[in-house]
Design a protein around this motif. Sequence first.
Motif, PDB file in Angstrom:
ATOM      1  N   ARG A 126      -4.040  17.374  13.813  1.00 18.52           N
ATOM      2  CA  ARG A 126      -4.660  16.157  14.616  1.00 18.52           C
ATOM      3  C   ARG A 126      -4.290  15.005  13.766  1.00 18.52           C
ATOM      4  O   ARG A 126      -3.907  14.123  14.387  1.00 18.52           O
ATOM      5  CB  ARG A 126      -6.025  16.656  14.862  1.00 18.52           C
ATOM      6  CG  ARG A 126      -6.579  15.280  15.528  1.00 18.52           C
ATOM      7  CD  ARG A 126      -8.031  15.631  16.477  1.00 18.52           C
ATOM      8  NE  ARG A 126      -8.436  14.517  17.086  1.00 18.52           N
ATOM      9  CZ  ARG A 126      -8.233  14.307  18.456  1.00 18.52           C
ATOM     10  NH1 ARG A 126      -7.073  15.053  19.106  1.00 18.52           N
ATOM     11  NH2 ARG A 126      -8.428  13.206  18.940  1.00 18.52           N
ATOM     12  N   LEU A 127      -4.662  14.958  12.454  1.00 13.76           N
ATOM     13  CA  LEU A 127      -4.504  13.759  11.505  1.00 13.76           C
ATOM     14  C   LEU A 127      -2.806  13.293  11.625  1.00 13.76           C
ATOM     15  O   LEU A 127      -2.516  12.375  11.839  1.00 13.76           O
ATOM     16  CB  LEU A 127      -4.889  14.003  10.284  1.00 13.76           C
ATOM     17  CG  LEU A 127      -4.793  12.813   9.261  1.00 13.76           C
ATOM     18  CD1 LEU A 127      -5.629  11.635   9.801  1.00 13.76           C
ATOM     19  CD2 LEU A 127      -5.468  13.172   8.042  1.00 13.76           C
ATOM     20  N   LEU A 128      -2.144  14.448  11.479  1.00 12.39           N
ATOM     21  CA  LEU A 128      -0.742  14.138  11.571  1.00 12.39           C
ATOM     22  C   LEU A 128      -0.220  13.496  12.932  1.00 12.39           C
ATOM     23  O   LEU A 128       0.466  12.449  12.948  1.00 12.39           O
ATOM     24  CB  LEU A 128       0.196  15.317  11.256  1.00 12.39           C
ATOM     25  CG  LEU A 128       1.501  15.255  11.346  1.00 12.39           C
ATOM     26  CD1 LEU A 128       2.356  14.119  10.566  1.00 12.39           C
ATOM     27  CD2 LEU A 128       2.288  16.784  11.387  1.00 12.39           C
ATOM     28  N   GLY A 129      -0.750  14.079  14.054  1.00 17.16           N
ATOM     29  CA  GLY A 129      -0.373  13.510  15.329  1.00 17.16           C
ATOM     30  C   GLY A 129      -0.898  12.233  15.485  1.00 17.16           C
ATOM     31  O   GLY A 129      -0.305  11.383  16.136  1.00 17.16           O
ATOM     32  N   GLU A 130      -2.121  11.850  14.919  1.00 19.15           N
ATOM     33  CA  GLU A 130      -2.748  10.483  15.171  1.00 19.15           C
ATOM     34  C   GLU A 130      -1.670   9.507  14.085  1.00 19.15           C
ATOM     35  O   GLU A 130      -1.421   8.328  14.445  1.00 19.15           O
ATOM     36  CB  GLU A 130      -4.276  10.446  14.561  1.00 19.15           C
ATOM     37  CG  GLU A 130      -5.181  10.963  15.468  1.00 19.15           C
ATOM     38  CD  GLU A 130      -6.233  11.259  15.100  1.00 19.15           C
ATOM     39  OE1 GLU A 130      -6.716  11.285  13.846  1.00 19.15           O
ATOM     40  OE2 GLU A 130      -7.365  11.708  15.773  1.00 19.15           O
ATOM     41  N   PHE A 131      -1.419   9.752  13.163  1.00 18.64           N
ATOM     42  CA  PHE A 131      -0.568   9.089  12.212  1.00 18.64           C
ATOM     43  C   PHE A 131       0.694   8.702  12.846  1.00 18.64           C
ATOM     44  O   PHE A 131       1.172   7.675  12.947  1.00 18.64           O
ATOM     45  CB  PHE A 131      -0.072   9.825  10.745  1.00 18.64           C
ATOM     46  CG  PHE A 131       0.784   8.908   9.814  1.00 18.64           C
ATOM     47  CD1 PHE A 131       0.298   7.845   9.179  1.00 18.64           C
ATOM     48  CD2 PHE A 131       2.363   9.371  10.035  1.00 18.64           C
ATOM     49  CE1 PHE A 131       0.956   7.366   8.386  1.00 18.64           C
ATOM     50  CE2 PHE A 131       3.000   8.614   9.340  1.00 18.64           C
ATOM     51  CZ  PHE A 131       2.633   7.695   8.568  1.00 18.64           C
ATOM     52  N   MET A 132       1.421   9.871  13.633  1.00 22.12           N
ATOM     53  CA  MET A 132       2.617   9.604  14.250  1.00 22.12           C
ATOM     54  C   MET A 132       2.541   8.694  15.278  1.00 22.12           C
ATOM     55  O   MET A 132       3.311   7.809  15.732  1.00 22.12           O
ATOM     56  CB  MET A 132       3.185  10.964  14.705  1.00 22.12           C
ATOM     57  CG  MET A 132       3.429  12.157  13.694  1.00 22.12           C
ATOM     58  SD  MET A 132       4.717  11.335  12.572  1.00 22.12           S
ATOM     59  CE  MET A 132       6.161  11.723  13.467  1.00 22.12           C
ATOM     60  N   LEU A 133       1.422   8.514  16.287  1.00 23.72           N
ATOM     61  CA  LEU A 133       1.275   7.871  17.342  1.00 23.72           C
ATOM     62  C   LEU A 133       1.062   6.301  16.514  1.00 23.72           C
ATOM     63  O   LEU A 133       1.767   5.340  17.005  1.00 23.72           O
ATOM     64  CB  LEU A 133      -0.246   8.093  17.971  1.00 23.72           C
ATOM     65  CG  LEU A 133      -0.081   9.247  18.748  1.00 23.72           C
ATOM     66  CD1 LEU A 133      -1.499   9.474  19.556  1.00 23.72           C
ATOM     67  CD2 LEU A 133       0.888   9.233  19.903  1.00 23.72           C
ATOM     68  N   ILE A 134       0.499   6.026  15.397  1.00 23.80           N
ATOM     69  CA  ILE A 134       0.282   4.627  14.886  1.00 23.80           C
ATOM     70  C   ILE A 134       1.827   4.505  14.460  1.00 23.80           C
ATOM     71  O   ILE A 134       2.300   3.283  14.397  1.00 23.80           O
ATOM     72  CB  ILE A 134      -0.693   4.624  13.746  1.00 23.80           C
ATOM     73  CG1 ILE A 134      -2.043   4.709  14.433  1.00 23.80           C
ATOM     74  CG2 ILE A 134      -0.792   3.309  12.906  1.00 23.80           C
ATOM     75  CD1 ILE A 134      -3.169   5.178  13.260  1.00 23.80           C
ATOM     76  N   ALA A 135       2.618   5.411  13.603  1.00 24.22           N
ATOM     77  CA  ALA A 135       3.606   5.095  13.084  1.00 24.22           C
ATOM     78  C   ALA A 135       4.940   4.560  14.109  1.00 24.22           C
ATOM     79  O   ALA A 135       5.700   3.859  13.953  1.00 24.22           O
ATOM     80  CB  ALA A 135       4.294   6.288  12.435  1.00 24.22           C
ATOM     81  N   SER A 136       4.477   5.118  15.104  1.00 20.37           N
ATOM     82  CA  SER A 136       5.487   4.748  16.267  1.00 20.37           C
ATOM     83  C   SER A 136       5.671   3.173  16.527  1.00 20.37           C
ATOM     84  O   SER A 136       6.778   2.707  16.989  1.00 20.37           O
ATOM     85  CB  SER A 136       5.269   5.583  17.756  1.00 20.37           C
ATOM     86  OG  SER A 136       3.992   4.851  18.337  1.00 20.37           O
ATOM     87  N   LEU A 137       4.449   2.460  16.157  1.00 20.07           N
ATOM     88  CA  LEU A 137       4.437   1.094  16.373  1.00 20.07           C
ATOM     89  C   LEU A 137       5.881   0.234  15.421  1.00 20.07           C
ATOM     90  O   LEU A 137       6.149  -0.410  15.729  1.00 20.07           O
ATOM     91  CB  LEU A 137       2.913   0.376  15.633  1.00 20.07           C
ATOM     92  CG  LEU A 137       2.137   1.032  16.747  1.00 20.07           C
ATOM     93  CD1 LEU A 137       0.700   0.392  16.209  1.00 20.07           C
ATOM     94  CD2 LEU A 137       2.286   0.285  18.128  1.00 20.07           C
ATOM     95  N   ILE A 138       5.987   1.021  14.295  1.00 22.01           N
ATOM     96  CA  ILE A 138       7.296   0.640  13.425  1.00 22.01           C
ATOM     97  C   ILE A 138       8.347   0.569  14.263  1.00 22.01           C
ATOM     98  O   ILE A 138       9.160  -0.416  14.349  1.00 22.01           O
ATOM     99  CB  ILE A 138       7.460   1.530  12.213  1.00 22.01           C
ATOM    100  CG1 ILE A 138       6.296   1.409  11.392  1.00 22.01           C
ATOM    101  CG2 ILE A 138       8.535   1.130  11.355  1.00 22.01           C
ATOM    102  CD1 ILE A 138       6.031   2.429  10.116  1.00 22.01           C
ATOM    103  N   ALA A 139       8.677   1.724  14.944  1.00 25.04           N
ATOM    104  CA  ALA A 139      10.024   1.824  16.061  1.00 25.04           C
ATOM    105  C   ALA A 139       9.977   0.792  17.011  1.00 25.04           C
ATOM    106  O   ALA A 139      11.104  -0.040  17.187  1.00 25.04           O
ATOM    107  CB  ALA A 139      10.161   3.222  16.364  1.00 25.04           C
ATOM    108  N   PHE A 140       8.746   0.705  17.536  1.00 23.97           N
ATOM    109  CA  PHE A 140       8.691  -0.224  18.601  1.00 23.97           C
ATOM    110  C   PHE A 140       8.943  -1.879  18.464  1.00 23.97           C
ATOM    111  O   PHE A 140       9.526  -2.696  18.992  1.00 23.97           O
ATOM    112  CB  PHE A 140       7.411  -0.113  19.567  1.00 23.97           C
ATOM    113  CG  PHE A 140       7.487   1.229  20.311  1.00 23.97           C
ATOM    114  CD1 PHE A 140       8.540   1.700  21.105  1.00 23.97           C
ATOM    115  CD2 PHE A 140       6.350   2.418  20.209  1.00 23.97           C
ATOM    116  CE1 PHE A 140       8.512   2.715  21.986  1.00 23.97           C
ATOM    117  CE2 PHE A 140       6.510   3.266  20.863  1.00 23.97           C
ATOM    118  CZ  PHE A 140       7.493   3.550  21.665  1.00 23.97           C
ATOM    119  N   GLY A 141       8.098  -2.112  16.932  1.00 26.79           N
ATOM    120  CA  GLY A 141       8.194  -3.224  16.293  1.00 26.79           C
ATOM    121  C   GLY A 141       9.760  -3.578  16.142  1.00 26.79           C
ATOM    122  O   GLY A 141      10.146  -4.494  16.041  1.00 26.79           O
TER     123      GLY A 141
END
Length: 127
Positions: free
Chosen positions: A74-89
């Motif tokens: 779950r923590l890894l998944g939440e991190f991945m969701l937030i990390a996706s902002l790097i790619a979208f940025g």
Amino acid sequence: MLQTGYVLSGLIAAAIMFLGARFWWAPHAASADFGIAGSPPSSTGFAAWLSVKGTRDIASGLFVILLMANGSPRLLGEFMLIASLIAFGDMVTVLRSRGNRALAFGMHGLTGLVIVATGACLILGAK
């Protein structure tokens, strides 16, 4: 679903660390592949800025590996969701610079979507 999330997380970590290392080994080539229009010619100062980006990418990949080893999907998944902002940025940055639209959407945007899907697999699989 959980296993898919872990496999995708590992692949994403390896890819982002490889790309980050490329900004150290071949900064000008990596910069050209990023898609930003009008990038300055190769210089010591520009190569230093690209090394900063490379370090960020390598650290991001290591964060994913750390969270994978932690055993908390779950923590890894939440991190991945937030990390996706790097790619979208990165996608928005390429578009704002009037860079290569195919790279903006095809590489950065698609990467962001894959990271979101990975996070969703992990969060939903953890329940």
